[in-house]
Design a protein around this motif. Structure first.
Motif, PDB file in Angstrom:
ATOM      1  N   ASN A  48       1.012  -1.165  -0.068  1.00 53.88           N
ATOM      2  CA  ASN A  48       0.042   0.020  -0.321  1.00 53.88           C
ATOM      3  C   ASN A  48       1.172   1.277  -0.065  1.00 53.88           C
ATOM      4  O   ASN A  48       0.089   2.006  -0.353  1.00 53.88           O
ATOM      5  CB  ASN A  48      -0.557   0.201   0.607  1.00 53.88           C
ATOM      6  N   TRP A  49       2.106   1.250   0.809  1.00 54.77           N
ATOM      7  CA  TRP A  49       3.104   2.219   0.612  1.00 54.77           C
ATOM      8  C   TRP A  49       3.180   2.707  -0.665  1.00 54.77           C
ATOM      9  O   TRP A  49       3.881   4.122  -0.613  1.00 54.77           O
ATOM     10  CB  TRP A  49       3.648   2.304   1.694  1.00 54.77           C
ATOM     11  N   GLY A  50       3.606   1.952  -1.404  1.00 54.82           N
ATOM     12  CA  GLY A  50       4.486   1.938  -2.570  1.00 54.82           C
ATOM     13  C   GLY A  50       3.214   3.227  -3.798  1.00 54.82           C
ATOM     14  O   GLY A  50       3.318   4.173  -3.914  1.00 54.82           O
ATOM     15  N   PRO A  51       1.894   2.858  -3.674  1.00 56.62           N
ATOM     16  CA  PRO A  51       1.009   3.960  -4.859  1.00 56.62           C
ATOM     17  C   PRO A  51       0.660   4.955  -3.624  1.00 56.62           C
ATOM     18  O   PRO A  51       0.750   5.739  -4.521  1.00 56.62           O
ATOM     19  CB  PRO A  51      -0.742   2.832  -4.604  1.00 56.62           C
ATOM     20  N   MET A  52       0.573   4.790  -2.698  1.00 55.28           N
ATOM     21  CA  MET A  52       0.838   6.208  -1.791  1.00 55.28           C
ATOM     22  C   MET A  52       1.717   7.261  -2.106  1.00 55.28           C
ATOM     23  O   MET A  52       1.430   8.144  -1.704  1.00 55.28           O
ATOM     24  CB  MET A  52       0.391   5.837  -0.219  1.00 55.28           C
ATOM     25  N   ALA A  53       3.055   6.690  -2.074  1.00 55.74           N
ATOM     26  CA  ALA A  53       3.687   7.661  -2.389  1.00 55.74           C
ATOM     27  C   ALA A  53       4.176   7.578  -3.091  1.00 55.74           C
ATOM     28  O   ALA A  53       4.508   9.372  -4.006  1.00 55.74           O
ATOM     29  CB  ALA A  53       5.431   6.303  -1.969  1.00 55.74           C
TER      30      ALA A  53
ATOM     31  N   THR B 192       3.465  12.673  -7.502  1.00 57.29           N
ATOM     32  CA  THR B 192       2.772  12.490  -8.877  1.00 57.29           C
ATOM     33  C   THR B 192       1.885  13.351  -8.866  1.00 57.29           C
ATOM     34  O   THR B 192       1.358  13.453 -10.178  1.00 57.29           O
ATOM     35  CB  THR B 192       3.106  11.634 -10.251  1.00 57.29           C
ATOM     36  N   GLY B 193       1.998  14.193  -7.743  1.00 54.51           N
ATOM     37  CA  GLY B 193       0.581  14.571  -6.866  1.00 54.51           C
ATOM     38  C   GLY B 193       0.067  16.067  -8.167  1.00 54.51           C
ATOM     39  O   GLY B 193      -0.121  16.851  -8.779  1.00 54.51           O
ATOM     40  N   TRP B 194       1.261  17.269  -8.255  1.00 50.33           N
ATOM     41  CA  TRP B 194       1.478  17.996  -8.771  1.00 50.33           C
ATOM     42  C   TRP B 194       1.333  17.584 -10.597  1.00 50.33           C
ATOM     43  O   TRP B 194       1.194  18.877 -11.496  1.00 50.33           O
ATOM     44  CB  TRP B 194       2.474  18.940  -8.738  1.00 50.33           C
ATOM     45  N   MET B 195       1.413  16.477 -11.389  1.00 49.81           N
ATOM     46  CA  MET B 195       1.918  16.393 -12.657  1.00 49.81           C
ATOM     47  C   MET B 195       0.549  16.568 -12.822  1.00 49.81           C
ATOM     48  O   MET B 195      -0.835  16.161 -12.627  1.00 49.81           O
ATOM     49  CB  MET B 195       2.316  14.923 -13.092  1.00 49.81           C
ATOM     50  N   ALA B 196       0.041  16.586 -14.467  1.00 50.49           N
ATOM     51  CA  ALA B 196      -1.388  17.037 -14.815  1.00 50.49           C
ATOM     52  C   ALA B 196      -1.880  15.087 -15.384  1.00 50.49           C
ATOM     53  O   ALA B 196      -0.626  14.299 -15.096  1.00 50.49           O
ATOM     54  CB  ALA B 196      -1.009  17.106 -16.618  1.00 50.49           C
ATOM     55  N   ALA B 197      -3.174  15.255 -15.666  1.00 55.07           N
ATOM     56  CA  ALA B 197      -3.841  14.084 -14.917  1.00 55.07           C
ATOM     57  C   ALA B 197      -3.295  13.066 -16.094  1.00 55.07           C
ATOM     58  O   ALA B 197      -3.189  12.153 -16.450  1.00 55.07           O
ATOM     59  CB  ALA B 197      -5.104  13.910 -14.995  1.00 55.07           C
ATOM     60  N   ASP B 198      -3.066  13.535 -17.429  1.00 61.37           N
ATOM     61  CA  ASP B 198      -2.725  12.958 -18.859  1.00 61.37           C
ATOM     62  C   ASP B 198      -0.995  12.928 -18.728  1.00 61.37           C
ATOM     63  O   ASP B 198      -0.889  12.437 -19.784  1.00 61.37           O
ATOM     64  CB  ASP B 198      -3.519  13.262 -19.915  1.00 61.37           C
ATOM     65  N   SER B 199      -0.588  12.816 -18.039  1.00 60.69           N
ATOM     66  CA  SER B 199       0.863  12.881 -18.170  1.00 60.69           C
ATOM     67  C   SER B 199       1.468  11.602 -17.833  1.00 60.69           C
ATOM     68  O   SER B 199       1.244  10.574 -17.080  1.00 60.69           O
ATOM     69  CB  SER B 199       1.958  13.524 -16.584  1.00 60.69           C
ATOM     70  N   ALA B 200       2.381  11.082 -19.434  1.00 61.00           N
ATOM     71  CA  ALA B 200       2.729   9.860 -19.377  1.00 61.00           C
ATOM     72  C   ALA B 200       3.700   9.205 -18.263  1.00 61.00           C
ATOM     73  O   ALA B 200       3.807   8.119 -17.713  1.00 61.00           O
ATOM     74  CB  ALA B 200       3.777   9.949 -20.639  1.00 61.00           C
ATOM     75  N   LEU B 201       4.779  10.348 -17.979  1.00 57.33           N
ATOM     76  CA  LEU B 201       5.303  10.088 -16.970  1.00 57.33           C
ATOM     77  C   LEU B 201       4.813   9.676 -15.388  1.00 57.33           C
ATOM     78  O   LEU B 201       4.873   8.560 -15.142  1.00 57.33           O
ATOM     79  CB  LEU B 201       6.330  11.778 -16.320  1.00 57.33           C
ATOM     80  N   ARG B 202       3.466  10.545 -15.534  1.00 55.26           N
ATOM     81  CA  ARG B 202       3.185  10.225 -13.958  1.00 55.26           C
ATOM     82  C   ARG B 202       1.753   8.576 -14.435  1.00 55.26           C
ATOM     83  O   ARG B 202       2.504   8.020 -13.209  1.00 55.26           O
ATOM     84  CB  ARG B 202       1.945  10.858 -14.011  1.00 55.26           C
TER      85      ARG B 202
END
Length: 436
Positions: free
Chosen positions: A379-384, A389-399
């Motif tokens: 669970n910690w991995g996805p939360m981290a 990546t919270g500041w990135m755009a929702a459609d960002s490929a990197l995110r």
């Protein structure tokens, strides 16, 4: 800080962390983690006996745990009279042929002249192999033809599965004795390779010998030493008890069953811990540590180093076998395909290293800490990653790429825990106490 105080604080913190999971997530999840922590702690205790007491580098833990699982099947499954009627005689004949071959080969090496000893032994083994094969394969074919979709194996003794914990320990101890007679004369690195190879052989056999435990078709629906949830949900006394506590009957039955498992596993851990502490602080334990620290000096003092190594290797493997049988009991199924070195060797070694080798309290603490981290890291991995990546755009490929890679953070977190521990606590969180 004194070591007793450190043990109290660390164990209290560990229990608080499990309780926090119960409060924040759910109590059934917290109890599931607790049960697997207890089993992991017993495995770590067994490895600590081998490495911490005797300095034996065993990386075949997976094989001994699997032998414990086999015991769960052979003890608890109902007997299959039709399978024994079809191939029992052939199977027993094959086992007798194997026994006679071993006896003849052993005596042949003593009785034959030295020049004929090698070729004579090989000839006995080759003839014995073909005689055994003559009985074994027809018997196996006949057994596996008996309702293969549902069974296709010899079944078990139909005894309570809790007895398999003892039988699992005996299975692992027997295999360890055989391995020890062959491999304990090797250097520690060669011993590690030998035990790893043997454990892989054990798993390969279990995956392919359907007549024994159904191979990769798995065995499910094993007996349980605790009540079934559905029976509790139908019992008037339990419904009334759950209502008196203001709990949902379904959730209450799940918690009750997992508490029963926890009580059984805790009882086994306490007994093993008491025996291990007595052994470690006895003259035998001091002798084992002397052999571990300087085997040549111990041998010069008249100690039988090989015999003591065999003792501690067998004892440690037996403890791992007990834990393997307990794990099969908890799962209610035996699945040879799930035994892998990452879960049943790497993680157990990390538990011993992080907790503190040579100290039983440290090994048990490591079992709790590493299993808890292993489960929660999922669970910690996805939360981290969400936080990063919270500041990135929702459609960002990197995110998207980073979020897809989040499940692999589990291994990263485990490696980080190991590195941080070795940096700041090189002898483990609860190091071995050296008495002079």
């Amino acid at each position: 800080m004194s070591q007793p105080l450190r043990i109290v604080l660390l164990y209290s913190a560990m229990l608080a962390a499990i309780a926090a999971v119960g409060l924040v997530q759910s109590w059934p999840l917290a109890l599931s983690i607790l049960n697997l922590c207890l089993i992991s702690a017993i495995m770590a205790l067994g490895v600590n006996m081998q490495w911490g007491y005797g300095g034996l580098f065993n990386v075949g833990i997976m094989g001994f745990a699997a032998l414990g699982g086999v015991a769960g099947v052979l003890v608890s499954q109902a007997p299959r009279p039709e399978a024994w009627a079809a191939g029992g005689v052939g199977l027993v004949s094959a086992l007798l042929s194997l026994g006679v071959t071993v006896v003849l080969a052993s005596y042949g090496r003593k009785l034959l002249p030295e020049k004929l000893r090698g070729i004579g032994t090989v000839l006995i083994i080759v003839i014995g192999y073909f005689v055994m094969r003559r009985f074994f394969y027809p018997a196996v074919d006949a057994i596996e033809a008996q309702n293969p979709a549902q069974f296709g194996n010899i079944g078990g003794a139909g005894a309570p599965i809790i007895l398999s914990w003892i039988v699992g320990g005996l299975f692992a101890a027997g295999a360890a004795w055989l391995i020890a007679k062959i491999a304990l004369g090797l250097r520690s690195d060669y011993l590690a390779i030998a035990t790893l190879g043997i454990s892989e052989i054990i798993i390969a056999v279990l995956k392919n010998e359907d007549w024994l435990t159904r191979g990769v078709k798995n065995v499910s629906g094993l007996d349980r030493p605790v009540p079934y949830e559905i029976d509790l949900q139908r019992a008037d006394w339990f419904i009334g008890w759950a209502q008196s506590l203001g709990m949902d009957t379904v959730e209450a039955s799940t918690i009750f069953v997992r508490l029963c498992y926890a009580a059984l596993f805790l009882g086994v851990l306490v007994i093993l811990m008491w025996v291990a502490e007595r052994a470690l602080n006895s003259p035998w334990g001091r002798m084992m540590r002397a052999i571990r620290d300087n085997r040549d000096a111990a041998a010069a003092m008249g100690k039988d180093v090989t015999a003591r190594h065999i003792q501690v290797f067998v004892l440690g493997s037996a403890v791992v076998g007990v834990a393997g049988a307990m794990l099969t009991t908890l799962d209610g199924q035996f699945t040879p395909g799930t035994y892998n070195p990452l879960r049943f060797t790497f993680l157990i070694w990390v538990m011993v290293i992080v907790g503190g080798s040579g100290n039983n309290w440290g090994a048990v603490l490591g079992g709790f800490l590493i299993w808890f981290t292993w489960v929660q890291a999922e669970n910690w991995g996805p939360m981290a990653m969400e936080a990063v990546t919270g500041w990135m755009a929702a459609d960002s490929a990197l995110r998207a790429h980073l979020l897809d890679a989040a499940p692999h953070m589990r291994l990263f977190i485990m490696g980080l825990v190991l590195l941080v521990t070795l940096r700041f606590f090189p002898r483990g969180l609860v190091p071995e106490q050296v008495r002079r």
